[in-house]
Design an enzyme around this catalytic site. Structure first.
Site, PDB file in Angstrom:
ATOM      1  N   HIS A  59      83.805  47.131  47.655  1.00 12.43           N
ATOM      2  CA  HIS A  59      82.934  46.322  46.221  1.00 12.43           C
ATOM      3  C   HIS A  59      83.535  46.723  45.090  1.00 12.43           C
ATOM      4  O   HIS A  59      83.327  45.955  44.016  1.00 12.43           O
ATOM      5  CB  HIS A  59      81.631  46.562  46.488  1.00 12.43           C
ATOM      6  CG  HIS A  59      81.202  48.013  46.052  1.00 12.43           C
ATOM      7  ND1 HIS A  59      81.411  49.036  46.948  1.00 12.43           N
ATOM      8  CD2 HIS A  59      80.820  48.568  45.007  1.00 12.43           C
ATOM      9  CE1 HIS A  59      81.237  50.182  46.272  1.00 12.43           C
ATOM     10  NE2 HIS A  59      80.602  49.913  45.071  1.00 12.43           N
TER      11      HIS A  59
HETATM   12  C1  UD1 Z   1      77.221  49.084  41.428  1.00 11.61           C
HETATM   13  C2  UD1 Z   1      77.703  50.530  40.801  1.00 11.61           C
HETATM   14  C3  UD1 Z   1      78.820  50.910  41.464  1.00 11.61           C
HETATM   15  C4  UD1 Z   1      78.287  51.554  43.122  1.00 11.61           C
HETATM   16  C5  UD1 Z   1      77.467  50.073  43.435  1.00 11.61           C
HETATM   17  C6  UD1 Z   1      77.120  50.248  44.801  1.00 11.61           C
HETATM   18  C7  UD1 Z   1      77.704  50.422  38.282  1.00 11.61           C
HETATM   19  C8  UD1 Z   1      78.992  50.255  37.026  1.00 11.61           C
HETATM   20  N1  UD1 Z   1      78.423  50.028  39.464  1.00 11.61           N
HETATM   21  O1  UD1 Z   1      78.252  48.139  41.399  1.00 11.61           O
HETATM   22  O2  UD1 Z   1      79.130  52.229  40.930  1.00 11.61           O
HETATM   23  O3  UD1 Z   1      79.165  51.830  43.954  1.00 11.61           O
HETATM   24  O4  UD1 Z   1      76.536  49.551  42.810  1.00 11.61           O
HETATM   25  O5  UD1 Z   1      76.734  49.169  45.371  1.00 11.61           O
HETATM   26  O6  UD1 Z   1      76.777  50.716  38.056  1.00 11.61           O
HETATM   27  N2  UD1 Z   1      74.429  41.603  42.954  1.00 11.61           N
HETATM   28  C9  UD1 Z   1      73.640  40.770  43.784  1.00 11.61           C
HETATM   29  N3  UD1 Z   1      72.377  41.294  44.005  1.00 11.61           N
HETATM   30  C10 UD1 Z   1      71.901  42.636  43.964  1.00 11.61           C
HETATM   31  C11 UD1 Z   1      72.896  43.278  42.954  1.00 11.61           C
HETATM   32  C12 UD1 Z   1      74.168  42.834  42.548  1.00 11.61           C
HETATM   33  O7  UD1 Z   1      74.013  39.524  44.285  1.00 11.61           O
HETATM   34  O8  UD1 Z   1      71.093  43.000  44.291  1.00 11.61           O
HETATM   35  C13 UD1 Z   1      75.699  41.002  42.544  1.00 11.61           C
HETATM   36  C14 UD1 Z   1      75.671  40.318  41.236  1.00 11.61           C
HETATM   37  O9  UD1 Z   1      76.366  39.169  41.274  1.00 11.61           O
HETATM   38  C15 UD1 Z   1      76.420  41.159  40.151  1.00 11.61           C
HETATM   39  C16 UD1 Z   1      77.314  41.963  41.180  1.00 11.61           C
HETATM   40  O10 UD1 Z   1      76.665  41.924  42.406  1.00 11.61           O
HETATM   41  O11 UD1 Z   1      76.662  40.608  39.051  1.00 11.61           O
HETATM   42  C17 UD1 Z   1      77.613  43.201  40.922  1.00 11.61           C
HETATM   43  O12 UD1 Z   1      76.258  44.131  40.683  1.00 11.61           O
HETATM   44  P1  UD1 Z   1      76.388  45.408  39.571  1.00 11.61           P
HETATM   45  O13 UD1 Z   1      75.146  46.068  39.727  1.00 11.61           O
HETATM   46  O14 UD1 Z   1      76.860  44.953  38.345  1.00 11.61           O
HETATM   47  O15 UD1 Z   1      77.566  46.432  40.330  1.00 11.61           O
HETATM   48  P2  UD1 Z   1      77.866  46.573  41.519  1.00 11.61           P
HETATM   49  O16 UD1 Z   1      79.233  46.003  42.037  1.00 11.61           O
HETATM   50  O17 UD1 Z   1      77.179  46.541  42.594  1.00 11.61           O
END
Ligand code: UD1
Length: 382
Positions: A213
């Site tokens: 991811h």
């Molecule tokens: C985040 C952490 C990363 C960790 C990962 C674990 C940061 C900078 N990154 O990355 O260190 O390894 O979590 O999973 O904090 N989304 C959904 N549903 C959710 C959450 C996210 O659809 O419940 C999608 C959204 O489109 C979002 C994208 O995933 O924009 C990324 O989510 P985000 O929390 O920004 O970062 P992660 O890639 O999950």
């Protein structure tokens, strides 16, 4: 002693569970404390959040901040804006943050600016790669924290080198491993392999487990395509199971790379194993995931936590990165850095398939008692 603990994203839930349990146990044994849990809801989908609360038996958070997704600045700022009134109302003796996600740094900064002491669990890890958002979060959080709880000796050395006084560094072990050891029995009873049709059959079929991811792996079409190509090549030899993060799923669709994968499987549906194709699953809960990880012949991942979990399980892990902030998983553990190069990935996978599980040499203090040590230290110091 009033402690306000913060969670936001999936790996945080795994790390906080044993700490909350240790605080509750201290209370039962007559040492008063008040424990307040805040969930920023950086992760909000049921299978990224609620499922983990259920599996890890984490109490309902007293505060949910509904922050959701956004750019780094927006997400970090929104967490700070919503967390500040909670700290002002609760006036805790300590804010405890775990890991290296945006919720970690945002809440550490908010607390520090309000003059509240911060404890950072999993302090001192450094990849020395500032293109990773997590590296910036780690450095900033450590700079703001008074209590630095570390998981491995390299972290102690990093903190000392950065000038943190020795009396602020506490080498306590690994709370992620506390959770793993606490849940291992439960995971053995999980029916996930049966549900997915992954039990060893008369052909002795096994599987490889993939998770990925990181923006550096999934946000560029060429790189994601090369990685999926390597996994689908491997899928000619062994089923490749990929519970897919929402970010990665979106990119696969956006970049037109669905030909490498099976159509998304419904939760609870059986994995259709098709040679040469990656079997995608929805993200799955902690207990079932632990079962999937411990039964895998090889794990391929860019997750930090899984490098540690596979080390504890003795399962070979090919880390899809050029560096790691967790070097003990390379020296004592089962992890090998293979980057994003298909040839290295496939060579690593073939090596792992031939050699199988490795004898366990657990890093020091990865014994299931890190949270107890953290809580003991807090009682001594606060
Ligand atoms: C985040 C952490 C990363 C960790 C990962 C674990 C940061 C900078 N990154 O990355 O260190 O390894 O979590 O999973 O904090 N989304 C959904 N549903 C959710 C959450 C996210 O659809 O419940 C999608 C959204 O489109 C979002 C994208 O995933 O924009 C990324 O989510 P985000 O929390 O920004 O970062 P992660 O890639 O999950």
């Amino acid at each position: 002693m009033k402690i306000l603990s913060v969670v936001g994203a999936r790996p945080n839930f795994v790390k906080i569970a044993p700490i909350l349990r240790a605080l509750a146990a201290a209370k039962v044994s007559g040492r008063h404390n008040e424990s307040v849990l805040v969930h920023t809801e950086q992760h909000y989908d049921d299978n990224m959040s609620a499922a983990f609360f259920a599996d890890l038996r984490i109490e309902r958070p007293q505060y949910t901040l509904g922050v959701g997704s956004g750019t780094h600045a927006v997400q970090t700022a929104e967490i700070m804006r919503r967390f500040e009134p909670v700290v002002i109302d609760e006036r805790p003796d300590l804010v405890l943050v775990v890991g290296d996600v945006n919720s970690t740094v945002a809440c550490a900064l908010t607390a520090a600016k309000l003059g509240v002491r911060v404890a950072h669990v999993e302090a001192g890890l450094r990849s020395f790669d500032r293109s990773m958002p997590e590296e910036i979060n780690r450095i900033a959080t450590d700079a703001l924290s008074e209590y630095l709880f570390t998981t491995e000796e390299a972290a102690n050395a990093n903190l000392q080198r950065e000038g943190h006084p020795a009396e602020q560094i506490f080498f306590v072990g690994n709370v992620m491993i506390d959770s793993l050891l606490a849940c291992r029995r439960l995971a053995e009873r999980s029916q996930v392999l049966e549900r997915l049709g992954l039990t060893r059959d008369s052909y002795g079929r096994d599987y490889a487990l993939v998770t990925m991811h990181r923006p550096s792996n999934v946000d560029a079409p060429d790189k994601l395509s090369a990685l999926l190509g390597a996994f689908s090549d491997l899928a000619w030899e062994i089923p490749v199971i990929f519970p897919v993060h929402p970010r990665t799923r979106k990119r696969i669709e956006e970049f037109g790379l669905t030909h490498f994968v099976h159509p998304m499987l419904q939760p609870g549906g059986s994995a259709v194993i098709c040679p040469g194709r990656i079997s995608l699953l929805e993200p799955i809960g902690y207990i079932d995931f632990l079962r999937l990880m411990s039964g895998a012949r090889v794990v391929l991942t860019d997750s930090g936590g899984m490098q540690e979990e596979t080390t504890c399980l003795g399962v070979p892990c090919l880390t899809l990165r050029e560096n790691t902030e967790r070097p003990v998983t390379l020296t004592a553990g089962t992890s090998t850095l293979v980057g994003a190069d298909p040839a290295r990935i496939l060579a690593g996978a073939h090596g792992a398939l031939q050699n199988g599980k490795r004898p366990l040499t657990l890093p020091p203090l990865w014994d299931g008692r890190a949270a107890e040590r953290i809580v003991r230290t807090l009682y001594e110091r606060l």
